[in-house]
Scaffold this motif. Structure first.
Motif, PDB file in Angstrom:
ATOM      1  N   ASP B  90       1.050  -1.193  -0.085  1.00  0.00           N
ATOM      2  CA  ASP B  90      -0.209  -0.038  -0.159  1.00  0.00           C
ATOM      3  C   ASP B  90       0.794   1.336  -0.033  1.00  0.00           C
ATOM      4  O   ASP B  90       0.928   2.068   1.033  1.00  0.00           O
ATOM      5  N   SER B  94      -3.185   4.533   1.590  1.00  0.00           N
ATOM      6  CA  SER B  94      -4.630   4.621   1.568  1.00  0.00           C
ATOM      7  C   SER B  94      -5.409   3.887   2.604  1.00  0.00           C
ATOM      8  O   SER B  94      -6.582   4.080   2.573  1.00  0.00           O
ATOM      9  N   THR B  96      -5.653   0.776   1.803  1.00  0.00           N
ATOM     10  CA  THR B  96      -6.077  -0.301   0.831  1.00  0.00           C
ATOM     11  C   THR B  96      -5.182  -0.893  -0.139  1.00  0.00           C
ATOM     12  O   THR B  96      -4.201  -0.003  -0.349  1.00  0.00           O
TER      13      THR B  96
END
Ligand SMILES: [Ca+2]
Ligand SMILES: [Ca+2]
Ligand SMILES: [Ca+2]
Lengths: 175, 175
Positions: B90, B94, B96
């Motif tokens: 990641d 973020s 995610t």
């Protein structure tokens, strides 16, 4: 899914298209909303997103992660069967199935599993020693999907299947 | 789990016994509370009960549905590894992992899967096209547990295993 009778004739078609939205297919989040609205879980707790995801995996034979109209109808069929099975086993209407009742329930569905598997099922799908509807359905979905995958490969019906690694992962990772 | 050095000497022992309670073992609900308290998910959403259940299934080799002290420590080890892997992939922080980053991440962990399996993974473990930490860990648990089960049976390392029905269900139903 495969094409059958003109879906526009089907009373569920309008309902399906409303849920499916733009892409014409139902994903896990759309399915969760829909199952909550239809009230199929009745007085039981609505289905978790997790259970909805494996419901899709059960019928999603082309691994798109979504359901078409035929799969959608098929799901309602099996879901209603499991609900009736659950209500039949839950004789005292407590909303839960007791571990000792799970054996009967699994036999009712036509599966033959060893005491060891039964024990693993009860441990995995119970909370504080009781099996709630959402987990019951999650268990039914997995048993059905795994058994379907196995049988499709066990063409000689020998109760034995030779799995290659990638195929083994493919048919279990989404469940 | 197997017996190793006197656990009383271990700094994690007191912590473990407090979580495990009366029965001296950690079940899924106790694990969820514990992982939330330790803050191992950091700023990510705490682990769902579902993910905690499969974490137990990963290490629960005797199918008791609970974890002993050694399994508990082993879990913290693999969890920290996955967290580092997640943070590494990641890059934009973020919170995610993007589908296209998942391929790299799975390769980093040493798994070799086909594009078809990768595609199934992304569809199953993403929400609105993104993979969150809880689902990432759920995916890692399954991949590791399934691969471990497979390798333990693939004694000749041929990438092929002969499964009997009951054994196939036993090693997949709890995941
Ligand atoms: Ca849709
Ligand atoms: Ca305990
Ligand atoms: Ca990212």
């Amino acid at each position: 899914g495969s094409f059958s009778a003109a879906p526009a004739q089907d009373p569920m078609w309008g309902y399906f298209t409303a849920i499916a939205g733009q892409d014409g297919e139902v994903d896990a989040e759309e399915l969760q909303r829909c199952l909550t609205q239809t009230g199929i879980s009745g007085s039981y707790t609505p289905f978790s997103l997790e259970t909805c995801r494996i419901m899709i995996a059960l019928l999603d034979r082309d691994y798109t992660g979504k359901m078409g109209f035929n799969e959608f109808k098929e799901l309602f069929g099996v879901l209603n069967g499991w609900k009736q099975n659950f209500m039949m086993v839950d004789r005292d209407h407590s909303g839960t199935v007791e571990p000792y009742e799970m054996s009967q329930s699994i036999a009712n569905m036509g599966y033959r599993v060893s005491p060891r598997v039964l024990d693993a099922i009860v441990k995995r799908y119970s909370r504080s020693g009781k099996i709630y509807f959402d987990d019951y359905v999650a268990c039914c979905v997995k048993l059905k999907a795994l058994t379907d995958h196995f049988r499709r490969r066990d063409t000689m019906q020998q109760g034995m299947v030779n799995f290659q690694y990638d195929d083994f992962i493919l048919c279990t990772i989404s469940l």
